[in-house]
Enzyme design. Sequence first.
Site, PDB file in Angstrom:
ATOM      1  N   ASN A   9      61.095  34.487  64.018  1.00 30.45           N
ATOM      2  CA  ASN A   9      60.890  35.771  65.119  1.00 30.45           C
ATOM      3  C   ASN A   9      59.128  35.904  65.132  1.00 30.45           C
ATOM      4  O   ASN A   9      58.845  36.283  63.918  1.00 30.45           O
ATOM      5  CB  ASN A   9      61.871  36.501  64.632  1.00 30.45           C
ATOM      6  CG  ASN A   9      61.812  37.299  65.519  1.00 30.45           C
ATOM      7  OD1 ASN A   9      61.001  37.452  66.488  1.00 30.45           O
ATOM      8  ND2 ASN A   9      62.318  38.658  64.497  1.00 30.45           N
ATOM      9  N   LYS A  11      57.861  38.322  66.677  1.00 27.19           N
ATOM     10  CA  LYS A  11      57.657  39.793  67.113  1.00 27.19           C
ATOM     11  C   LYS A  11      56.865  40.327  68.356  1.00 27.19           C
ATOM     12  O   LYS A  11      56.562  39.045  68.618  1.00 27.19           O
ATOM     13  CB  LYS A  11      57.827  40.276  65.583  1.00 27.19           C
ATOM     14  CG  LYS A  11      59.556  40.155  64.650  1.00 27.19           C
ATOM     15  CD  LYS A  11      59.368  40.749  63.875  1.00 27.19           C
ATOM     16  CE  LYS A  11      60.711  40.574  62.489  1.00 27.19           C
ATOM     17  NZ  LYS A  11      60.460  41.589  61.284  1.00 27.19           N
ATOM     18  N   HIS A  91      68.190  43.404  65.990  1.00 28.41           N
ATOM     19  CA  HIS A  91      67.322  43.423  64.875  1.00 28.41           C
ATOM     20  C   HIS A  91      67.393  44.590  64.336  1.00 28.41           C
ATOM     21  O   HIS A  91      67.368  45.774  64.923  1.00 28.41           O
ATOM     22  CB  HIS A  91      66.211  42.702  65.219  1.00 28.41           C
ATOM     23  CG  HIS A  91      64.946  42.153  64.328  1.00 28.41           C
ATOM     24  ND1 HIS A  91      64.377  43.415  63.280  1.00 28.41           N
ATOM     25  CD2 HIS A  91      64.983  40.841  63.876  1.00 28.41           C
ATOM     26  CE1 HIS A  91      63.808  42.723  62.474  1.00 28.41           C
ATOM     27  NE2 HIS A  91      63.934  41.261  62.388  1.00 28.41           N
ATOM     28  N   GLU A  93      64.576  46.208  63.064  1.00 31.65           N
ATOM     29  CA  GLU A  93      63.408  46.487  64.361  1.00 31.65           C
ATOM     30  C   GLU A  93      64.561  46.874  65.270  1.00 31.65           C
ATOM     31  O   GLU A  93      63.421  48.409  65.199  1.00 31.65           O
ATOM     32  CB  GLU A  93      62.475  46.237  63.570  1.00 31.65           C
ATOM     33  CG  GLU A  93      62.252  45.715  62.578  1.00 31.65           C
ATOM     34  CD  GLU A  93      60.819  44.440  62.784  1.00 31.65           C
ATOM     35  OE1 GLU A  93      60.947  43.621  61.250  1.00 31.65           O
ATOM     36  OE2 GLU A  93      61.360  43.735  63.812  1.00 31.65           O
ATOM     37  N   GLU A 161      69.783  40.023  57.409  1.00 34.81           N
ATOM     38  CA  GLU A 161      68.458  40.403  57.277  1.00 34.81           C
ATOM     39  C   GLU A 161      68.590  42.025  56.572  1.00 34.81           C
ATOM     40  O   GLU A 161      69.087  42.644  57.037  1.00 34.81           O
ATOM     41  CB  GLU A 161      67.453  40.493  58.395  1.00 34.81           C
ATOM     42  CG  GLU A 161      68.005  39.088  58.431  1.00 34.81           C
ATOM     43  CD  GLU A 161      66.543  39.366  59.892  1.00 34.81           C
ATOM     44  OE1 GLU A 161      65.859  38.473  59.770  1.00 34.81           O
ATOM     45  OE2 GLU A 161      66.542  40.738  60.735  1.00 34.81           O
ATOM     46  N   GLY A 167      60.168  41.859  55.899  1.00 36.38           N
ATOM     47  CA  GLY A 167      58.677  41.773  55.426  1.00 36.38           C
ATOM     48  C   GLY A 167      57.835  42.170  54.334  1.00 36.38           C
ATOM     49  O   GLY A 167      56.633  42.835  54.355  1.00 36.38           O
ATOM     50  N   SER A 207      61.911  37.796  54.252  1.00 35.53           N
ATOM     51  CA  SER A 207      61.007  37.261  53.400  1.00 35.53           C
ATOM     52  C   SER A 207      61.156  36.429  52.759  1.00 35.53           C
ATOM     53  O   SER A 207      60.977  35.569  51.450  1.00 35.53           O
ATOM     54  CB  SER A 207      60.461  38.662  51.507  1.00 35.53           C
ATOM     55  OG  SER A 207      60.193  39.300  52.826  1.00 35.53           O
TER      56      SER A 207
END
Length: 247
Positions: A9, A11, A91, A93, A161, A167, A207
Amino acid sequence: MRRKLAAGNWKMNGTGAALAELAALAESHPAPAADILICPPATLLSRAAEAARGIAIGGQDCHAKASGAHTGDLSAAMLKDAGASAVILGHSERRADHGETDAQVCAKAEAAISEGLTAVICIGETLAEREAGNTLNVAGTQLAGSVPANATGANTVIAYEPVWAIGTGKVPTLEQIAEVHDFLRAELTARFGADTADSIRLLYGGSVKPSNAAEIFAVSNVDGALVGGASLKAADFSPIISALEAS
């Protein structure tokens, strides 16, 4: 037997120059033993599809509607027309930044599947939910609400996730990953039956990097990874793919 999947991904990263990384990745894995999916920003979709050479290309989101007055949005049909074969949905985010609900994610997944795209549906808990002992409740609720009734191994992938690991460099223990993935498989079995549940791939994301990929891929019911930052460079993503191929 579920075929392993390494999904990247990108992003909100990448311009045309980034397509060189895609070409380098294709050169490093001309006949991969695992499926490879790269989801670049929408501005690169058509060019990425042309440069992919055996690597699948996907979108990072789609609208639930087929068309209409939705400025800035893209439909599943548009993604497919640009060369995508899959799309990431739900996702964390998107859930956090745009307030997406499980019902909205499910509607998007239905739209994607109806256009022949593979829906990569993301679920995962926040750090506060993990520390409160609510991980499985959150995962189960998101799974039930986000995955459509017509999900199969051919049209749906589930990506676990944990939000607190994306991240951050923080990774759940292998036991924690196994607990969630085994739970997800059991929940899918209860809803869809063993045959369908066994065909749906479960990815881990958060990660993932070359140094920890092999041990994560050895965990039960981990069928691959959804990788963020480490997928931007072929030199970083290639060893992760190699670890998956060897698992």
